[in-house]
Design a protein around this motif. Structure first.
Motif, PDB file in Angstrom:
ATOM      1  N   UNK A   1       0.831  -1.205   0.000  1.00  0.00           N
ATOM      2  CA  UNK A   1       0.000   0.000   0.000  1.00  0.00           C
ATOM      3  C   UNK A   1       0.867   1.258   0.000  1.00  0.00           C
ATOM      4  N   UNK A   2       1.974   1.216   0.736  1.00  0.00           N
ATOM      5  CA  UNK A   2       2.871   2.371   0.776  1.00  0.00           C
ATOM      6  C   UNK A   2       3.491   2.622  -0.594  1.00  0.00           C
ATOM      7  N   UNK A   3       3.872   1.556  -1.285  1.00  0.00           N
ATOM      8  CA  UNK A   3       4.423   1.724  -2.635  1.00  0.00           C
ATOM      9  C   UNK A   3       3.387   2.335  -3.574  1.00  0.00           C
ATOM     10  N   UNK A   4       2.143   1.862  -3.456  1.00  0.00           N
ATOM     11  CA  UNK A   4       1.083   2.393  -4.309  1.00  0.00           C
ATOM     12  C   UNK A   4       0.866   3.882  -4.041  1.00  0.00           C
ATOM     13  N   UNK A   5       0.835   4.254  -2.762  1.00  0.00           N
ATOM     14  CA  UNK A   5       0.652   5.661  -2.402  1.00  0.00           C
ATOM     15  C   UNK A   5       1.846   6.496  -2.854  1.00  0.00           C
ATOM     16  N   UNK A   6       3.039   5.961  -2.707  1.00  0.00           N
ATOM     17  CA  UNK A   6       4.264   6.645  -3.137  1.00  0.00           C
ATOM     18  C   UNK A   6       4.179   6.983  -4.628  1.00  0.00           C
ATOM     19  N   UNK A   7       3.759   5.995  -5.430  1.00  0.00           N
ATOM     20  CA  UNK A   7       3.640   6.214  -6.872  1.00  0.00           C
ATOM     21  C   UNK A   7       2.546   7.235  -7.177  1.00  0.00           C
ATOM     22  N   UNK A   8       1.437   7.190  -6.422  1.00  0.00           N
ATOM     23  CA  UNK A   8       0.351   8.143  -6.655  1.00  0.00           C
ATOM     24  C   UNK A   8       0.798   9.569  -6.373  1.00  0.00           C
ATOM     25  N   UNK A   9       1.572   9.756  -5.324  1.00  0.00           N
ATOM     26  CA  UNK A   9       2.036  11.110  -4.996  1.00  0.00           C
ATOM     27  C   UNK A   9       3.110  11.576  -5.981  1.00  0.00           C
ATOM     28  N   UNK A  10       3.944  10.672  -6.465  1.00  0.00           N
ATOM     29  CA  UNK A  10       4.880  11.047  -7.528  1.00  0.00           C
ATOM     30  C   UNK A  10       4.124  11.537  -8.758  1.00  0.00           C
ATOM     31  N   UNK A  11       3.069  10.797  -9.112  1.00  0.00           N
ATOM     32  CA  UNK A  11       2.280  11.165 -10.290  1.00  0.00           C
ATOM     33  C   UNK A  11       1.607  12.513 -10.113  1.00  0.00           C
ATOM     34  N   UNK A  12       1.047  12.760  -8.921  1.00  0.00           N
ATOM     35  CA  UNK A  12       0.387  14.051  -8.684  1.00  0.00           C
ATOM     36  C   UNK A  12       1.405  15.189  -8.652  1.00  0.00           C
ATOM     37  N   UNK A  13       2.555  14.933  -8.065  1.00  0.00           N
ATOM     38  CA  UNK A  13       3.633  15.932  -8.066  1.00  0.00           C
ATOM     39  C   UNK A  13       3.996  16.310  -9.502  1.00  0.00           C
ATOM     40  N   UNK A  14       4.164  15.303 -10.345  1.00  0.00           N
ATOM     41  CA  UNK A  14       4.541  15.561 -11.733  1.00  0.00           C
ATOM     42  C   UNK A  14       3.448  16.317 -12.473  1.00  0.00           C
TER      43      UNK A  14
END
Length: 328
Positions: free
Chosen positions: A211-224
Motif C-alpha cells: 500500500x505504501x508503494x502504491x501511495x508513493x507512486x500516486x504522490x509522484x504522479x500528482x507531483x509531476x
C-alpha cells in the motif's frame, strides 16, 4: 520503494494549513441589505441530494435487524452536511421535507451495499457542480463529496481505484493568481513523496508496504502533474526543499503507519484549499486528489471526519492555528 539518498525531513507545516471559513455574508440578521445568493441553485441541488441520502438512512434504520451501530453515525454526519450546506440561506428549509417520489427519484436503497452506491453517486453529483459554485461553496462540496466516498467505503463498497493524477488543461481564463496555490500543493507533494520513502523503509514486506508503494507512486504522479501545469502556465515549479522536519520520530512499523496517516490527512487540507483557489474548470482535479487522500488516510487508520480537509462549519469552536513555515 527506495529511500532518498540524501537526508531530508518532512515538514508538518507543509501539510497542515489553517483552512479558511466557508461561511457567507449574504444575510444581515438585523434586517439590512440581503443580496441574492448566486450559489442558491447549487445549494438546493446539494441539499436535495442530501435529503435523499437521509431518507435512505432512515429507511434502513427502520428496517428489522438494522445495523444501527454502522448506520447511525453515518446518518448523523449526513445531517451535519445538510446543516453546513444550508448555512446562511434562510430560504432553504432547515429540516428535511417529507419524502416524496417522482419519476427521477432514485429507488430507496434496501441494503447497505445499495446505500453505498447512492453515496458514491451523490459524491459525483457534488463534483459535477464544482464549476457552478463560488469558491467557498466549491470547497465545501469537495469536502462533503470526500465524506460521501468515505461513507461508501464504510458501507462495504469495494475500494475505488485511484484516479490518474489529472493535469487540468490551461485555458485563456486561467488567472496567474492560481500559481501560488499550485506551488503550495506541489510543495506538499514533494514532502509526501519523501515521507512515503520513510514510511516504506520502516514497513515489513507485507500488504502495508505494498500500500505504501502504491501511495508513493500516486504522490509522484500528482507531483509531476502539478509541475507540468505550472510549467504550462509559465511558472517555475518549486523544487523539493533541502530539508524538512518530521512531525515525530519514525523508528518502527507503528510509527510508519502513523506518518502515512498524517501525510494523507494533511494533504486533504491542502487540496480542499486548492479547490477554492483554482478557476472553476480546474477544480475537479483538486477535488479528486482530496477524495483520494481522504480514502488513503482512512485506510492508514486516521480518524474520519465529517468534513475532510476543512474545519466543521457546524462547529462554533475556534480553529487552532498550526505553523505554515517549514524548518530547514
Amino acid at each position: 520503494m527506495q529511500p532518498h539518498n540524501r537526508r531530508t525531513f518532512l515538514a508538518l507545516g507543509l501539510l497542515t494549513l489553517t483552512a479558511a471559513c466557508t461561511g457567507s455574508h449574504r444575510h444581515d440578521p438585523d434586517g439590512g441589505d440581503q443580496r441574492p445568493d448566486p450559489d442558491q441553485p447549487v445549494r438546493l441541488r446539494a441539499v436535495a441530494a442530501t435529503d435523499t441520502l437521509l431518507a435512505a438512512y432512515d429507511a434502513l434504520l427502520a428496517a428489522p435487524g438494522a445495523q444501527t451501530a454502522l448506520l447511525q453515525p453515518l446518518r448523523a454526519e449526513t445531517a451535519r452536511h445538510r446543516a453546513a450546506l444550508t448555512a446562511g440561506t434562510p430560504s432553504t428549509p432547515s429540516t428535511p421535507p417529507p419524502t416524496t417520489t417522482s419519476p427521477t427519484t432514485p429507488p430507496t436503497p434496501t441494503t447497505p451495499a445499495a446505500l453505498a452506491v447512492l453515496e458514491r453517486q451523490t459524491a459525483q453529483s457534488r463534483l459535477a457542480d464544482l464549476g457552478a459554485a463560488g469558491p467557498p461553496l466549491a470547497r465545501l462540496l469537495a469536502s462533503v463529496a470526500a465524506a460521501n466516498a468515505l461513507h461508501a467505503a464504510a458501507l462495504g463498497a469495494p475500494a475505488e481505484p485511484p484516479a490518474p493524477a489529472a493535469t487540468p488543461t490551461p485555458t485563456g481564463t486561467t488567472p496567474g493568481t492560481s500559481a501560488p496555490a499550485l506551488q503550495k500543493a506541489l510543495s506538499a507533494e514533494h514532502a509526501a513523496v519523501y515521507g512515503y520513502g520513510v514510511v516504506g523503509a520502516h514497513l515489513p514486506e507485507d500488504q502495508q508496504r505494498t500500500d505504501a508503494r502504491t501511495a508513493y507512486a500516486a504522490h509522484q504522479s500528482q507531483r509531476d502533474a502539478w509541475q507540468r501545469l505550472l510549467t504550462t502556465l509559465g511558472a517555475t515549479p518549486t523544487p523539493a526543499a533541502g530539508g524538512y522536519r518530521l512531525p515525530f520520530p519514525v523508528t518502527d512499523p507503528a510509527g510508519a503507519v502513523k506518518l502515512a496517516a498524517h501525510l494523507e490527512t494533511g494533504l486533504t487540507t491542502v487540496y480542499a484549499d486548492l479547490v477554492a483557489d483554482l478557476p472553476a474548470p480546474h477544480r475537479p482535479a483538486a477535488a479528486t486528489a482530496l477524495r483520494d487522500c481522504a480514502l488513503r488516510a482512512h485506510r492508514w487508520g486516521a480518524p474520519d471526519t465529517p468534513f475532510p480537509g476543512i474545519p466543521d462549519p457546524t462547529d462554533p469552536s475556534p480553529t487552532p492555528t498550526t505553523p505554515t513555515t517549514p524548518t530547514t
